[in-house]
Design a protein around this motif. Sequence first.
Motif, PDB file in Angstrom:
ATOM      1  N   SER A  78       3.137 -23.026 -20.112  1.00 39.39           N
ATOM      2  CA  SER A  78       2.885 -21.752 -19.420  1.00 39.39           C
ATOM      3  C   SER A  78       1.955 -20.871 -20.248  1.00 39.39           C
ATOM      4  CB  SER A  78       4.202 -21.001 -19.177  1.00 39.39           C
ATOM      5  OG  SER A  78       5.064 -21.738 -18.358  1.00 39.39           O
ATOM      6  N   ARG A  82      -1.845 -19.546 -19.572  1.00 39.13           N
ATOM      7  CA  ARG A  82      -2.194 -18.124 -19.625  1.00 39.13           C
ATOM      8  C   ARG A  82      -3.432 -17.896 -20.475  1.00 39.13           C
ATOM      9  NH1 ARG A  82       1.687 -14.469 -23.021  1.00 39.13           N
ATOM     10  NH2 ARG A  82       0.392 -15.400 -24.645  1.00 39.13           N
TER      11      ARG A  82
ATOM     12  N   GLU B 289       4.519 -16.924  -4.361  1.00 38.13           N
ATOM     13  CA  GLU B 289       4.192 -15.866  -5.327  1.00 38.13           C
ATOM     14  C   GLU B 289       4.652 -16.278  -6.725  1.00 38.13           C
ATOM     15  OE1 GLU B 289       5.100 -11.840  -3.934  1.00 38.13           O
ATOM     16  OE2 GLU B 289       5.937 -11.443  -5.924  1.00 38.13           O
ATOM     17  N   VAL B 292       2.329 -18.813  -8.109  1.00 42.16           N
ATOM     18  CA  VAL B 292       1.098 -18.200  -8.622  1.00 42.16           C
ATOM     19  C   VAL B 292       1.342 -17.578  -9.995  1.00 42.16           C
ATOM     20  CG1 VAL B 292      -0.538 -16.321  -8.227  1.00 42.16           C
ATOM     21  CG2 VAL B 292       0.105 -17.821  -6.349  1.00 42.16           C
ATOM     22  N   LEU B 293       2.473 -16.910 -10.147  1.00 41.33           N
ATOM     23  CA  LEU B 293       2.781 -16.295 -11.446  1.00 41.33           C
ATOM     24  C   LEU B 293       2.859 -17.370 -12.531  1.00 41.33           C
ATOM     25  CD1 LEU B 293       5.546 -13.699 -10.436  1.00 41.33           C
ATOM     26  CD2 LEU B 293       3.127 -13.282 -10.840  1.00 41.33           C
ATOM     27  N   ARG B 294       3.535 -18.460 -12.213  1.00 43.53           N
ATOM     28  CA  ARG B 294       3.673 -19.544 -13.194  1.00 43.53           C
ATOM     29  C   ARG B 294       2.318 -20.186 -13.479  1.00 43.53           C
ATOM     30  NH1 ARG B 294       6.616 -21.770 -16.092  1.00 43.53           N
ATOM     31  NH2 ARG B 294       7.659 -23.483 -15.075  1.00 43.53           N
ATOM     32  N   ALA B 295       1.517 -20.319 -12.428  1.00 46.84           N
ATOM     33  CA  ALA B 295       0.181 -20.905 -12.640  1.00 46.84           C
ATOM     34  C   ALA B 295      -0.663 -20.015 -13.549  1.00 46.84           C
ATOM     35  CB  ALA B 295      -0.524 -21.106 -11.301  1.00 46.84           C
ATOM     36  N   ASN B 296      -0.377 -18.715 -13.528  1.00 46.62           N
ATOM     37  CA  ASN B 296      -1.139 -17.769 -14.342  1.00 46.62           C
ATOM     38  C   ASN B 296      -0.465 -17.440 -15.671  1.00 46.62           C
ATOM     39  OD1 ASN B 296      -3.679 -16.509 -12.949  1.00 46.62           O
ATOM     40  ND2 ASN B 296      -2.186 -16.919 -11.330  1.00 46.62           N
ATOM     41  N   GLY B 297       0.407 -18.343 -16.103  1.00 43.95           N
ATOM     42  CA  GLY B 297       0.907 -18.231 -17.474  1.00 43.95           C
ATOM     43  C   GLY B 297       2.262 -17.583 -17.628  1.00 43.95           C
ATOM     44  N   TRP B 298       2.908 -17.205 -16.504  1.00 45.51           N
ATOM     45  CA  TRP B 298       4.263 -16.668 -16.640  1.00 45.51           C
ATOM     46  C   TRP B 298       5.199 -17.814 -16.979  1.00 45.51           C
ATOM     47  CZ3 TRP B 298       6.498 -11.959 -13.921  1.00 45.51           C
ATOM     48  CH2 TRP B 298       5.543 -10.943 -13.851  1.00 45.51           C
ATOM     49  N   THR B 299       6.058 -17.583 -17.969  1.00 44.88           N
ATOM     50  CA  THR B 299       7.058 -18.591 -18.314  1.00 44.88           C
ATOM     51  C   THR B 299       8.251 -18.466 -17.359  1.00 44.88           C
ATOM     52  OG1 THR B 299       8.213 -17.122 -19.832  1.00 44.88           O
ATOM     53  CG2 THR B 299       6.418 -18.452 -20.755  1.00 44.88           C
ATOM     54  N   ASP B 302       9.953 -15.259 -17.980  1.00 41.77           N
ATOM     55  CA  ASP B 302       9.286 -14.082 -17.400  1.00 41.77           C
ATOM     56  C   ASP B 302       9.669 -13.922 -15.936  1.00 41.77           C
ATOM     57  OD1 ASP B 302       6.222 -14.859 -19.214  1.00 41.77           O
ATOM     58  OD2 ASP B 302       7.913 -13.589 -19.793  1.00 41.77           O
ATOM     59  N   PRO B 375       5.613 -24.980 -10.390  1.00 38.97           N
ATOM     60  CA  PRO B 375       4.557 -24.087  -9.902  1.00 38.97           C
ATOM     61  C   PRO B 375       3.777 -24.626  -8.719  1.00 38.97           C
ATOM     62  CG  PRO B 375       4.439 -24.282 -12.297  1.00 38.97           C
ATOM     63  CD  PRO B 375       5.483 -25.234 -11.843  1.00 38.97           C
ATOM     64  N   ILE B 376       3.356 -25.881  -8.813  1.00 38.01           N
ATOM     65  CA  ILE B 376       2.463 -26.373  -7.774  1.00 38.01           C
ATOM     66  C   ILE B 376       3.234 -26.647  -6.480  1.00 38.01           C
ATOM     67  CG2 ILE B 376       2.510 -28.876  -8.181  1.00 38.01           C
ATOM     68  CD1 ILE B 376      -0.537 -26.554  -7.641  1.00 38.01           C
TER      69      ILE B 376
END
Lengths: 225, 382
Positions: A78, A82, B289, B292-299, B302, B375-376
């Motif tokens: 993750s 990011r 949603e 998308v958060l996980r794809a954008n680096g949210w663990t 988070d 995520p996917i």
Amino acid sequence: MIVARDLHKTYRVGPREVHALRGVDIEIAKGEICVILGRSGSGKSTLLHLLGALDAPTRGSVEVGGVDLSRLSDRELSLFRRDHVGFVFQAFNLIGNLTALENVLIPLMPKGIGEREIGQAMGRLRAVGLGDRSDHRPQQLSGGEQQRVAIARAILKDPWVLLADEPTGELDTVTGGQVMATLREMNQSMGTTIVIVTHDLTYVRPGDRVLRMEDGRLAARTPGE
Amino acid sequence: MIRFALRSLVSRPLRSFLALIGLSISLVGVIGLISVSLGLRRSVRAALEQVHGIVVIKKNSLDPIFSRLPVDHAAPISRVSGVRHVVPELWEVAPSVEGQGTLTQGLFGAVAVFGIDPVRDAERAAGGLYFRHLREGRFLGPADAGRAVTVVSRTIAARFGKRVGDPLRIADHTFEIVGLYETGALFLDVAMIIPIDMLRARQMVRDDAVSNFYVDVEPNADLAKICSGIEAALPDVEANTGPQWEAKFGGILEELEIYLRLVSSIAILVGTIGIVNTMLMSVTERVAEFGVLRANGWTRADVLRLVLCESVILGAVSGVVGCGVGTLGVHVVARFAALAPVTTPSFVAATFVLALLLGVVGGLYPALRAARMNPIEAIRFG
């Protein structure tokens, strides 16, 4: 920048097994624009997801920037995404109750947002020509504008690689061309390696590396490969 | 992240409002029920604090009204070291006052008739409690022996629209009100004091029977020792001080409190289920949603924190609304009800903390579901 070896991905759908990837080897250099073509179901999106650490292969390995993704924990993957990977999806995937600026800031929200981060995000919005739309919600933006917000979000942290899965799939030709132009601009100005999955040949330009997927395998390459 | 959480809640206003209302109502119920229990305890304590001596009743009788003792028990009691006075007292429930059945007026409508010897014990009965709290008119005196006169509480007088000098019908007999008292304690302001011989004659109670003895003691006497001495001298009685009475009633109140807490717990459970349901629906609708958060680096942590943040906000707002409305309700009811419910700042604060905890508990399972999503698959699902 990206090295994938013998990638296999198998899904189980009910009693059936679906072999989405059947042994893919790929190397993409830093700063390259690589276009992956293929019909629906050829495995191109699956390949993209594996390259971007969104999914794990059934067999094989992926290295991005020298980092072997198979050695990373879920949390590390993750954080890797990011800091080093940007995604642009066909359906834009913006969050409707956040403004354009807040959508761009999504990768940084868990750590907390300060003036510096806001300035950084505004810079990305201006880079994609949407500096004056930062307080608009996605519903107030056109399809092309939404996709550009998604691009701004994807490049917020100056990623090593930007992965775009059918970024023009839901756009008309003109708007799609503008989005592709924006992606190419990012490649030129920031040196970001860009991998684009599409089924539309019209967006390929000279100098792009073109790969074709068929039935889970790489089929054709540009001359010289 | 808090702003993001607030936006998510505000973007689904009706659903958030319904979850909030569900938990708020539960908290109002908790405050209401527990404050009744606290009010009851306070009323009992207020009454028993004013009992400074020892009350001797028939063993295993809950209250003097249910007790009958031979009047000649006074002699052995008076011989116990430290005893100053022994006052025989007779209690009965008034079956009706002014033609109205008293027990049919509800638990706090009951009225007791208290018979005392106006010649000997006017100032000593019940430790002089009623004598000291006389507010209007006069107390019973030696001239009232054999007369149909009564001293009642202001509460009783107000209920029947009476004043000093008015007649008051108790069962089939009419008494003249000569005085009004007021102790301020709910369980003490229920007595109509009449000469004991009038009570005996009217209630057909044997002359050699009393309800209880009030024992006045020497200053600085050891109350526990005197109680033991009385119980040793008379095996068929129990002798209790005010604090001991409070402990006895405390046992009964504890049973009531268990039931009240059980009902409160059910209300809390229902409110929490509302939170869980709301958060589950929210998480299910926002699968893409979260992808998308996980794809954008949210663990995963988070995402968990985001969903928990939303449910804690629901809990916090429910806490403010529930505690506010509950406390206000208690104050309004206290002005009009016989039994005044009671809240304390620490109790209200504890209820608010409970609301926050319920927010966490209610959001935990939905948060874990959201955090565990691939995520996917989540993006594809959306």
